[in-house]
Design an enzyme around this catalytic site. Structure first.
Site, PDB file in Angstrom:
ATOM      1  N   SER A  23     -59.365 134.043  69.524  1.00 29.91           N
ATOM      2  CA  SER A  23     -60.809 133.968  69.737  1.00 29.91           C
ATOM      3  C   SER A  23     -61.280 135.157  70.575  1.00 29.91           C
ATOM      4  O   SER A  23     -61.036 136.304  70.213  1.00 29.91           O
ATOM      5  CB  SER A  23     -61.178 132.625  70.367  1.00 29.91           C
TER       6      SER A  23
ATOM      7  N   HIS B 150     -66.711 129.431  66.217  1.00 35.55           N
ATOM      8  CA  HIS B 150     -66.056 129.738  64.938  1.00 35.55           C
ATOM      9  C   HIS B 150     -66.491 128.794  63.820  1.00 35.55           C
ATOM     10  O   HIS B 150     -65.703 128.418  62.950  1.00 35.55           O
ATOM     11  CB  HIS B 150     -64.533 129.747  65.111  1.00 35.55           C
TER      12      HIS B 150
END
Length: 306
Positions: free
Chosen positions: A86, A190
């Site tokens: 991430s 996401h």
């Protein structure tokens, strides 16, 4: 071969930067970064409570700063590959020489603000699912309207969506899943909920001039090595609204011949996954400066000093 990895949001804990700031030159470096991005990183890394550092706009630059600071404390090393989970991908981009430290922190500051704004539209969150068959789990999540936002491998998938959807998941776990653990994040990262942040991040990225990676840069979009700085930057922009495939990153590490993994501060999450998915690979997580000597020994065994 040594792989240097950087964790994502949720790895932060109150006061985790305190001991690192006591290292020679660390406080000055962090102060300069703080001035550059308009955020008091030292305060948030030492005195702020869990709720304050859960704020996306704070957590993300704090994590990148911690990763850069702890990696610098290792000294000049030559990993065979780098990767990040991430927001850790921005840290990894700095490790690879794609962005300098200030550019990385400037980008992550904009990323955190844009994602926090997107998260404020609808109350959303993320939960980790432990155990179960990935195909069964993904199908179940989609039935509940949730997104498999992180496919981490080693029996872990992270679901993301509205709080109502996550509550339904707690009541109706996929077959074989042992446990559902809420994560210390402030939104459904996401996923489509982050789409408004993409354009703002693209605007911020357009002001940067990336260099091509100096070492193998493994992207968590698909586990592939990325050869150009322009593509790294493009993937960093799109990544905020697309799933993280850490499972594919670990597959690539295996294909590259990884023998050791060092996870920068606040380490622990990614080395934990590697222990289960990459048996036989030595791992070390940088949690405090007390871990540096062991990390340097591991580096000396598995990577050439630059």
């Amino acid at each position: 071969m040594l792989v240097l990895v950087a964790p994502g949001q949720g790895a932060q804990t109150p006061g985790f930067l305190t001991d690192w700031l006591a290292l020679p030159g660390a406080a000055d470096r962090v102060a300069a970064w703080s001035d550059a991005i308009g955020l008091d990183l030292a305060h948030f890394g030492t005195k702020a409570d869990a709720d304050e550092i859960r704020d996306t706009a704070v957590a993300q630059p704090l994590l990148v700063a911690a990763g850069l600071l702890s990696a610098a404390a290792l000294g000049d090393i030559a990993p065979g590959a780098v990767a990040g989970h991430s927001v850790g991908e921005i840290t990894a981009a700095a490790f690879a020489g794609v962005l300098d430290d200030t550019a990385a922190l400037t980008l992550v500051r904009r990323r955190g603000l844009a994602m926090a704004e997107a998260a404020a539209v609808t109350e959303t969150g993320m939960s980790a699912l432990l155990g179960g068959d990935p195909e069964v789990t993904v199908a179940h999540l989609e039935k509940l309207g949730l997104t498999p936002a992180n496919v981490n491998g080693a029996g872990q998938i992270v679901a993301a969506g509205t709080m109502e959807q996550l509550a339904a998941l707690n009541e109706d776990k996929p077959e074989g899943v042992r446990k559902v653990v809420p994560l210390k994040v402030a939104g459904a990262f996401h996923t489509r909920h982050m789409a408004p942040a993409v354009d703002k991040l693209a605007e911020a990225a357009s002001a940067l001039t990336p260099a091509d990676p100096e070492v193998t840069y493994v992207s968590n979009k698909d586990g592939q090595a990325v050869a150009t700085g322009a593509e790294v930057l493009d993937r960093l922009v799109g990544q905020v609204a697309n799933p993280v495939r850490w499972d594919l990153c670990m597959e690539t590490f295996g294909k590259l011949g990884v023998t050791a993994i060092v996870e920068v501060c606040p380490g622990g999450t990614l080395t934990g996954l590697a222990k289960r998915a990459l048996p036989g690979v030595k791992t070390l997580a940088l949690k405090t400066p007390a871990d540096l000597d062991a990390a340097r020994e591991l580096v000396a065994e598995h990577a050439q000093q630059a």
